[in-house]
Motif scaffolding. Structure first.
Motif, PDB file in Angstrom:
ATOM      1  N   THR B  69      43.985   6.091  19.587  1.00  0.00           N
ATOM      2  CA  THR B  69      44.312   7.518  19.732  1.00  0.00           C
ATOM      3  C   THR B  69      45.798   7.808  19.501  1.00  0.00           C
ATOM      4  O   THR B  69      46.170   8.957  19.293  1.00  0.00           O
ATOM      5  CB  THR B  69      43.941   8.002  21.151  1.00  0.00           C
ATOM      6  N   THR B 112      37.823  13.205  21.888  1.00  0.00           N
ATOM      7  CA  THR B 112      38.225  11.796  21.940  1.00  0.00           C
ATOM      8  C   THR B 112      37.371  10.949  20.983  1.00  0.00           C
ATOM      9  O   THR B 112      37.881  10.086  20.254  1.00  0.00           O
ATOM     10  CB  THR B 112      38.093  11.260  23.383  1.00  0.00           C
ATOM     11  N   THR B 115      38.595  11.653  17.579  1.00  0.00           N
ATOM     12  CA  THR B 115      39.927  11.079  17.340  1.00  0.00           C
ATOM     13  C   THR B 115      39.811   9.589  17.022  1.00  0.00           C
ATOM     14  O   THR B 115      40.452   9.093  16.087  1.00  0.00           O
ATOM     15  CB  THR B 115      40.829  11.286  18.577  1.00  0.00           C
TER      16      THR B 115
END
Lengths: 455, 252
Positions: B69, B112, B115
């Protein structure tokens, strides 16, 4: 569609995918044509972090003449030839090919001192790989005949090297890693005709073939044997000879005894039917090649091109192996390990790796080059399609036997040995490295081979 | 350098604990491997993978801290690995399955997943491509998924990330065509392993090692996109043709 050159992925000017003759592991490099020693000096001084390498005609089988991300010099325009007919020596640009040279030399009554199985190699490449030919047992390698050469070393200096200099012998067989050979002078073989007088013997098995070579090779200047890699007996055809004198020619040919007209009869098409090279076709080819040879024939006259360069008749024959490419396994072992020849043939035949071109030869004395391949004894060269299942392991096993026998592999053919095998089989590697480190302290000269073998 | 029989000498795995990537490594000819870089989140699992490979006889195994990330760091992490020597094979092997229901309830979780599976893959993929392109040789393996072929109701957040990733990888492959760099896109079906533990198994499930076997042989053959198992190519072609009302009601 055009993509802005700010993209690091877009091809840049001069970039080309390069591979060896076996077409196995290509890499991209920026090809830079050079026409003079001054150009070479400028290119070496401007070398980037990925380094620089000279490439001739790309006939080394593996990754010796390619260097990913580097600048690769194309020396084909550096090919001026000057023949001193009185002294029997020639000086030429390193980009001159043996093909170019022979077209000038043969009609003038000379032959190159050493030629490999193809004339499509450059003088620079012949020195860098220290090539051998059918006369190795008598006259040694190409490098042994070089009297001087002009190189540009890694510090960007032009140097003239002669055989007394360690730098000369580090460059002979040095695979282009000590400097760029720009010019060279070497001696020639005087000939009175363009024909070779050839004695042929077809043998029932490998033992007979090897016996004949041991007992009879010394009587011939040129000797080489072809082995039937498909047949368990290892039967073969031995051809030996020397340049024919004028009186051997039929009367009608004596007026032009030096006529030389090598030809390309066919070109392998770029689009090959897949699987043309397979065990079945290769078995048939080997059978036919064996049958075509006479049991015993003395004094047959053959043109230079058919005796020395039979494969050059078929241009781009390497494409015949298809997209997977092929490799050539060539090792040298001392006389007391001649049994490795049949062992290697057996091992490869058992995994179905049948080769159309299998060549057995006796080597004479080694020269002073630390990385020069030939050493006294036997050398066997086998072509193998790269995608034969089990090939990697079979060749690793053979490597172990070659190593144990005190033998080695030929760098101009290698495309897969390990760095450990290299270091163990070239005991003078550290000596070569010391000289190389003086000639090229910043490791400007880099090839995919030098990266793979950690040279 | 990769040799004539396809054996690489140096390998970078992004997602260093990936079962598929580690199984791929174990299937490569060990004698030629000199350097293995496992890039991942520092963890016991990553350290264990390094130790296990070293015990198994792999030379030069190292770990590098990598957080998918944290895309700003990707360039320098990948540059450092390449600066230390050519990399012959890069495996983009990180990813998360996420939880569809939780993602629907809390879209931040969906972000998330996107990502990691898409943005970070794009970032590492482009960084690796730049360096591979610069060295003029190498292979890049992208672990895609059949979930990207057509997004399913039960799994469309994950499916959409793989769809984006796959499109990116196809384009990257075209951009690198003829450059000496080979991109292999692997569209695996249901892979039994850590990522799918406790989930109901889909038909034609495979093990990480089966995927690894296909990766190794496809690298040798220079293939562009492969399905694992191979039959999924046909199945997915058919699935894509299904009318939506039918597709919507499929159990998988």
């Amino acid at each position: 569609m055009t993509i802005s050159p700010i993209s690091p992925l877009v091809p840049r000017e001069g970039e080309r995918l390069l591979s060896g003759w076996g077409r196995t592991a290509p890499s991209m490099a920026t090809v830079l044509p050079v026409t003079s020693v001054t150009d070479v000096l400028a290119a070496v001084s401007a070398a980037g972090p990925r380094g620089i390498l000279a490439r001739g005609l790309g006939r080394s089988y593996g990754d010796a003449a390619q260097s990913g991300g580097a600048t690769v010099l194309d020396l084909s325009a550096l090919a001026q030839v000057h023949v001193d007919t009185a002294a029997g020596v020639v000086s030429c640009g390193a980009g001159a090919s043996l093909d170019d040279l022979l077209r000038t030399l043969v009609p003038a009554g000379y032959f190159v001192p050493v030629t490999p199985g193809t004339r499509m190699v450059t003088v620079g490449g012949a020195i860098a790989a220290d090539v051998h030919g059918k006369n190795h047992h008598v006259e040694g390698t190409f490098g042994s005949h070089v009297s001087s050469m002009t190189i540009v070393d890694g510090r960007g200096e032009e140097r003239v090297l002669e055989p007394g200099d360690p730098a000369f012998w580090a460059t002979v067989g040095g695979m282009g890693l000590t400097g760029v050979v720009a010019e060279a002078a070497f001696d020639l073989i005087p000939i009175s005709t363009s024909m070779v007088s050839v004695d042929t013997d077809r043998t029932a098995d490998l033992d007979e073939l090897m016996d004949r070579m041991v007992s009879g090779d010394d009587a011939y200047r040129y000797s080489v044997a072809w082995v039937d890699s498909a047949h368990p007996s290892g039967r073969g055809v031995l051809t030996r000879g020397d340049h024919a004198p004028v009186e051997r020619l039929p009367a009608r040919d004596r007026e032009q005894p030096l006529a030389y007209d090598p030809r390309v009869l066919a070109t392998v098409p770029v689009v090959m039917p897949k699987g043309l090279v397979n065990p079945l076709t290769m078995r048939a080819f080997n059978e036919a090649w064996y049958r075509k040879a006479p049991k015993h024939r003395v004094g047959e006259l053959q043109p230079i091109a058919s005796f020395f360069h039979p494969l050059d008749i078929l241009q781009d024959w390497n494409l015949g192996y298809g997209p997977a490419g092929f490799l050539q396994y060539q090792f040298a072992v001392p006389d007391d390990s001649g049994h490795l020849v049949s062992l290697a043939l057996d091992r490869l035949r058992r995994i179905g790796a049948i080769s159309p071109v299998t060549v057995l030869k006796r080597f004479g004395a080694a020269n002073a080059g630390p990385l020069s391949f030939p050493q006294p004894g036997w050398t066997l060269a086998i072509d193998v399609p790269a995608d034969v299942p089990g090939l990697a392991d079979a060749l690793d096993d053979l490597d172990g036997l070659v190593l144990a026998a005190g033998g080695r592999l030929y760098l101009a053919k290698d495309s897969r040995m390990s760095p450990e095998m290299m270091a163990a089989t070239y005991p003078r590697l550290s000596e070569w490295r010391r000289v190389r480190d003086e000639m090229d302290p910043d490791r400007v000269f880099v090839s995919d081979l030098s990266r793979r073998l950690l040279l | 350098m990769r040799d004539a029989v396809g054996a690489p000498q140096s390998i970078l795995i992004l997602g260093g604990t990936s079962e598929i990537a580690l199984a791929t490594l174990r299937r490569l000819p060990r004698s030629r491997i000199r350097r293995v870089v496992l890039a991942g989140r520092p963890s016991e699992r990553l350290a264990a993978a390094v130790a296990e490979l070293t015990t198994a006889g792999f030379a030069g195994v190292e770990q590098v801290a990598f957080e998918a990330t944290d895309t700003d760091t990707h360039g320098s992490i990948i540059d450092a690995v390449f600066d230390a020597g050519d990399v012959d094979l890069v495996l983009l092997a990180f990813g998360v399955l996420g939880d569809q229901a939780e993602s629907e309830a809390d879209p931040r979780l969906a972000v998330t997943v996107a990502t990691i599976n898409y943005t970070a893959m794009l970032s590492t993929g482009l960084n690796a491509a730049r360096r591979l392109r610069g060295q003029g040789h190498g292979s890049l393996v992208v672990l895609s998924s059949v979930a990207g072929d057509r997004a399913r109701r039960a799994n469309f957040v994950y499916g959409s990330t793989k769809s984006g990733l796959d499109a990116f990888a196809q384009g990257l492959s075209d951009a690198l065509h003829g450059s000496g760099v080979h991109v292999l896109v692997v569209r695996a079906g249901f892979v039994r392993g850590r990522m799918t533990e406790g989930r109901p198994e889909a038909p034609m499930a495979v093990t990480p090692d089966e995927v690894a076997a296909v990766i190794v042989s496809s690298l040798r053959k220079g293939r562009g996109t492969v399905y694992v198992p191979a039959q999924l190519r046909l199945v997915m072609a058919a699935v894509k043709l299904l009318p939506r009302p039918v597709f919507r009601k499929l159990p998988y």
